[in-house]
Structure formats: C-alpha cells, structure tokens
Write a protein that holds these residues in place. Structure first.
Motif, mmCIF file in Angstrom:
data_model
loop_
_atom_site.group_PDB
_atom_site.id
_atom_site.type_symbol
_atom_site.label_atom_id
_atom_site.label_comp_id
_atom_site.label_asym_id
_atom_site.label_seq_id
_atom_site.Cartn_x
_atom_site.Cartn_y
_atom_site.Cartn_z
ATOM 1 N N LYS A 1 0.824 -1.210 0.000
ATOM 2 C CA LYS A 1 0.000 0.000 0.000
ATOM 3 C C LYS A 1 0.861 1.264 0.000
ATOM 4 O O LYS A 1 0.666 2.176 0.805
ATOM 5 C CB LYS A 1 -0.951 -0.005 1.200
ATOM 6 N N THR A 2 1.820 1.294 -0.912
ATOM 7 C CA THR A 2 2.766 2.405 -0.989
ATOM 8 C C THR A 2 2.664 3.079 -2.351
ATOM 9 O O THR A 2 2.420 2.428 -3.366
ATOM 10 C CB THR A 2 4.198 1.898 -0.736
ATOM 11 N N ASP A 3 2.852 4.400 -2.359
ATOM 12 C CA ASP A 3 2.808 5.203 -3.587
ATOM 13 C C ASP A 3 4.083 6.039 -3.622
ATOM 14 O O ASP A 3 4.267 6.947 -2.807
ATOM 15 C CB ASP A 3 1.564 6.094 -3.572
ATOM 16 N N LEU A 4 4.990 5.721 -4.567
ATOM 17 C CA LEU A 4 6.286 6.395 -4.664
ATOM 18 C C LEU A 4 6.483 6.923 -6.074
ATOM 19 O O LEU A 4 6.387 6.172 -7.048
ATOM 20 C CB LEU A 4 7.419 5.430 -4.316
ATOM 21 N N GLN A 5 6.761 8.223 -6.191
ATOM 22 C CA GLN A 5 7.098 8.819 -7.478
ATOM 23 C C GLN A 5 8.611 8.830 -7.628
ATOM 24 O O GLN A 5 9.331 9.242 -6.714
ATOM 25 C CB GLN A 5 6.553 10.243 -7.574
ATOM 26 N N VAL A 6 9.109 8.368 -8.791
ATOM 27 C CA VAL A 6 10.543 8.224 -8.990
ATOM 28 C C VAL A 6 11.050 9.287 -9.947
ATOM 29 O O VAL A 6 10.296 9.879 -10.707
ATOM 30 C CB VAL A 6 10.887 6.815 -9.524
ATOM 31 N N GLY A 7 12.363 9.516 -9.887
ATOM 32 C CA GLY A 7 12.999 10.490 -10.762
ATOM 33 C C GLY A 7 14.255 11.029 -10.123
ATOM 34 O O GLY A 7 14.840 10.411 -9.232
ATOM 35 N N THR A 8 14.710 12.189 -10.566
ATOM 36 C CA THR A 8 15.872 12.812 -9.941
ATOM 37 C C THR A 8 15.568 13.192 -8.499
ATOM 38 O O THR A 8 16.470 13.358 -7.680
ATOM 39 C CB THR A 8 16.281 14.070 -10.721
ATOM 40 N N ARG A 9 14.307 13.339 -8.196
ATOM 41 C CA ARG A 9 13.838 13.603 -6.841
ATOM 42 C C ARG A 9 12.678 12.647 -6.581
ATOM 43 O O ARG A 9 11.717 12.608 -7.334
ATOM 44 C CB ARG A 9 13.380 15.059 -6.729
ATOM 45 N N PHE A 10 12.788 11.851 -5.523
ATOM 46 C CA PHE A 10 11.738 10.894 -5.195
ATOM 47 C C PHE A 10 10.696 11.562 -4.296
ATOM 48 O O PHE A 10 11.025 12.452 -3.507
ATOM 49 C CB PHE A 10 12.325 9.682 -4.473
#
Length: 445
Positions: free
Chosen positions: A159-168
């Motif tokens: 139940k986790t929501d993580l946006q990825v990229g140069t900044r998480f």
C-alpha cells in the motif's frame, strides 16, 4: 551556508571542489569521510554545499566551463557557483547540457503493483523501465524493489505510492532504502518533510498525518518547514503539523537470543486480589518471566496465585517514549505496554487477542482503589498471526498502533503519582504472549 572551523575549511573546500568536478580519488574520499565523521559543522557545510550544487543543476542543467579550471581557480569556482548561474542567465559563455535523467528500473515484484504514467495505470510486470515522474503503486501484501544506476535499492512495502525520478516523492506507505554513497544528497520528499541522504540504510513511512524516519545505518538530514535535525544510526524521527521530533534509542532487545533479562530490567508481581487495593505490594518474581528460543513470555509455577506480572526498566527514562514490540503468532494472548511509569503506576496500553476486557486495545491505569479506562478500540486482534505493536507518548498524547495502523489516538491528562519512576514495562494478567523483540526510543532534548 554554514561555516566550518578555519582549521579544516581550506582542505574541505578543496575536497568538495574535486568531488563536484569528478576528480576525487580513493584517498580523497577517505579523507572527506573522516572530516565529515569528526566535525559536525563540516557535515552541515557539506549538506549545504551539495544542496546548492543540486539546486543549480536542477534549475539550469549541468554547468560546465569551456576548460577545466586551474588549481588556483578552484576555490574561486567553488564560491562562484551562484555567480555562474547569473552568468548563465545573462548569456555568458557557460555551456548547458540537458538535465541528466536518473535511471531507475524494477529489480523484483512480489504481489500486485502498478506504474502510473500519463494518467494510465499499467501492471508493473509489463513495464520494468521507469521514466521521470512515474509513480509506483503497490497493493496489499506486496513488496517491490527498484534499483538506481548507482546500485542503490529502494523497497516499497504494501500500500505504498512512490514517485521516482531525480527527486523521489513518497506520497503514502513505507519504503526501506539502502543508498550507496552519493556525490550530492539524494532527496526523498513526503507531504510533511524531506530526507536528504548521503549514503545510508533507513526506513521511511507516510501515514496518519505524519512522516516517520528510522535509521539503520549512516546519517540523514531530516527537514520540515523551519526545522531540521541530523538523524544517526539507531535513531528515529517524526514530522507532522505539530513539528519535528528526534527520538534517541534506549534499547533494542532480541528476546529470542537472550538467556536472561538484561541487567537494566527487573520483574514485579502483585496478586490479583489486592492489586487494586491500598494494601497491594509488588514483589520480585523472576520465576514468572521466562525466556525461550521463541522469545519472552510470562507464566506462574503450578499452584501459585494469579496476578499482574511485569518486566520493567530500572532506570528513569522520562515521559515521552516510543515502544515497539514484536509478538509471535500462537495461542490467545494479552500484553500491556506501560509508559510514564511501571505497570502499577503508569499509563498502560493493553493489547488482547482474547474475549473480554480489553478485547482489542485499551488505555488505562490502575491505582489503589480504582481502575480507570481512558480509551478503547474493541476490534479483534488475530492471535494466529505475528503482530507489531507500537505505543507512543508525547506530552498528553498517547497513540497505539497494530501492524502500522493507528487504533487509538487520544490525550490523557489524568494525574499519576508524583513520586513514581518515569520508566516503561511489559506486563501480563493472563493468556501469556510470546514477545520476540522490544525496541524503545526517548525524545531528544
């Protein structure tokens, strides 16, 4: 930007200049690590320096001169980063490359997980390569691991929501991170705070209107509006609308590996027919607190009288505490966790996977002549599965968790005996639990 002491400042500036230019060799890395370990002001300078460098790169791309600077110019270039940005905006001779995209791919997926991209949601098994701005969402009982180009690993729990990229950006849920040493801080943002990571292992979670950080190794700068703290090994921190709190470790006990209670703990017992009367007397009872290869449990010799048993911390710790206990699956059980005093004088959070009181979770206290219940949640706790029980007291607020979910969040202002020792305890009144481990933190001054 903070200023390190003059004794190390020239060397630190030279090392940081070499680091940002990609010229820092193995000896230089070891020397930089030693300075950061031994000088707190140097660590803050390092964080400020890296943050400025990252912000410039994020806003303007990778800045590169037409030729590498000579050694005599390196210090001037270090302090001239802001001027370089001005020169860039005014059409100077600095070249700009496109912003480097952080490469992230999915290392493993267990259970249901999706990637959200451009408004659509695709099963993660069908899209292993991540793009800037992708969101990874995991379902119940899921575990997904992503890997960055530098070898860092981030594990998303259920139940986790993580946006990825140069900044998480961790929007909700919990992650466990193992981050390799970074040339500049990796930033993981949440709705309540930011964690600036230099290379470390930690757990980060978002839920119940707050963000929690638990350090496994290394150090992290944890910041929210107007506040920041450096969180070290074994420590934890929380950020919410009420502010930022750093918690220091008191103990971390694995009862499955102990043959006897640690010297900081002692036992106590009072028979049930007098434990609520002015005549009650608490006596040592080491024979009623047992350690097995499964963990700590309670019991009584054949024919012995029934009553309240406790294993308590001897030392004065204070009122503001976090306690976390791992309880093993098995028979029906009950377990009390006491804060701001022992089980006979403090506030008790009683968990019970049994019928009858408290039948779930209750916060109470027992005093001579009275048993006061302040809050209850009567949802059943399954006894045939493992559980993580967590209790936090901060000021008048007491919160009780079961497996990462808050069951009770309340304020308790009922006075306790002034002459009590402000400590903590585990206690039992029947239906014996098996406690595998206990971790305790106290609020930093």
């Amino acid at each position: 930007m903070s200023t390190p002491c003059e004794e190390i400042r020239p060397e630190l500036e030279a090392l940081l200049g070499a680091m940002t230019e990609g010229r820092l060799d193995a000896d230089g890395k070891r020397r930089l690590a030693a300075i950061l370990r031994d000088h707190p002001d140097a660590r803050q300078f390092y964080l400020d320096y890296c943050q400025m460098h990252a912000l410039l790169q994020s806003a303007h791309g990778v800045l590169q001169g037409l030729a590498l600077p000579s050694p005599s110019r390196r210090r001037r270039l270090t302090w001239g980063a802001a001027a370089a940005a001005v020169l860039l905006l005014s059409g100077g001779v600095i070249l700009v490359r496109e912003k480097v995209r952080l490469d992230v791919d999915v290392a493993s997926v267990r259970g249901a997980a999706w990637v959200v991209r451009g408004g659509s949601r695709v099963p993660l098994s069908e899209s292993r390569e991540m793009r800037e701005g992708d969101r990874i969402v995991t379902g119940p009982e899921s575990r997904t691991q992503v890997r960055t180009r530098d070898g860092s690993h981030i594990t998303l729990l259920e139940k986790t929501d993580l946006q990825v990229g140069t900044r998480f950006e961790l929007k909700e849920g919990a992650i466990r991170c193992d981050i390799t040493p970074q040339p500049r801080p990796l930033v993981i943002a949440t709705p309540h705070a930011e964690a600036m990571i230099l290379g470390t292992s930690f757990d980060l979670s978002v839920g119940w209107n707050e963000t929690r950080l638990r350090m496994l190794s290394g150090r992290v700068r944890f910041a929210t509006e107007g506040q920041s703290v450096e969180v070290g090994p074994g420590e934890t921190a929380s950020a919410s609308a009420a502010g930022l709190v750093r918690w220091l470790p008191v103990c971390s006990l694995d009862f499955t590996k102990l043959k006897e209670l640690p010297p900081q703990m002692e036992t106590g017992f009072c028979p049930s027919d007098i434990h609520l009367t002015p005549q009650r007397k608490v006596v040592p009872a080491p024979e009623r607190v047992l350690l097995t290869d499964r963990g700590l449990t309670f019991g009584k010799p054949p024919g012995a009288e029934h009553g309240l048993i406790e294993a308590r911390w001897k030392e004065e710790i204070g009122d503001d505490l976090i306690l976390e206990a791992e309880v093993a699956a098995g028979e029906k059980w009950g377990l009390g966790i006491s804060v701001s005093g022992n089980s006979f004088e403090g506030y008790r959070v009683f968990y019970a996977a049994i019928a009858g009181y408290p039948n779930g979770v209750a916060i109470d206290t027992i005093q001579p002549g009275e048993h006061l219940v302040f809050a209850r949640d009567t949802r059943a706790i399954a006894f045939d599965k493992d559980h993580t029980l967590r209790v936090e007291r901060r000021g008048a607020r007491i919160r009780a968790w079961v497996d990462g979910q808050v069951w009770i969040d309340t304020e308790v202002t009922h006075p306790l005996p002034e002459d009590r020792k402000r400590t903590f305890a585990l206690c039992n009144f029947g239906a014996y639990p098996v406690v595998r481990s206990l971790r305790v933190w106290k609020a930093a001054p």
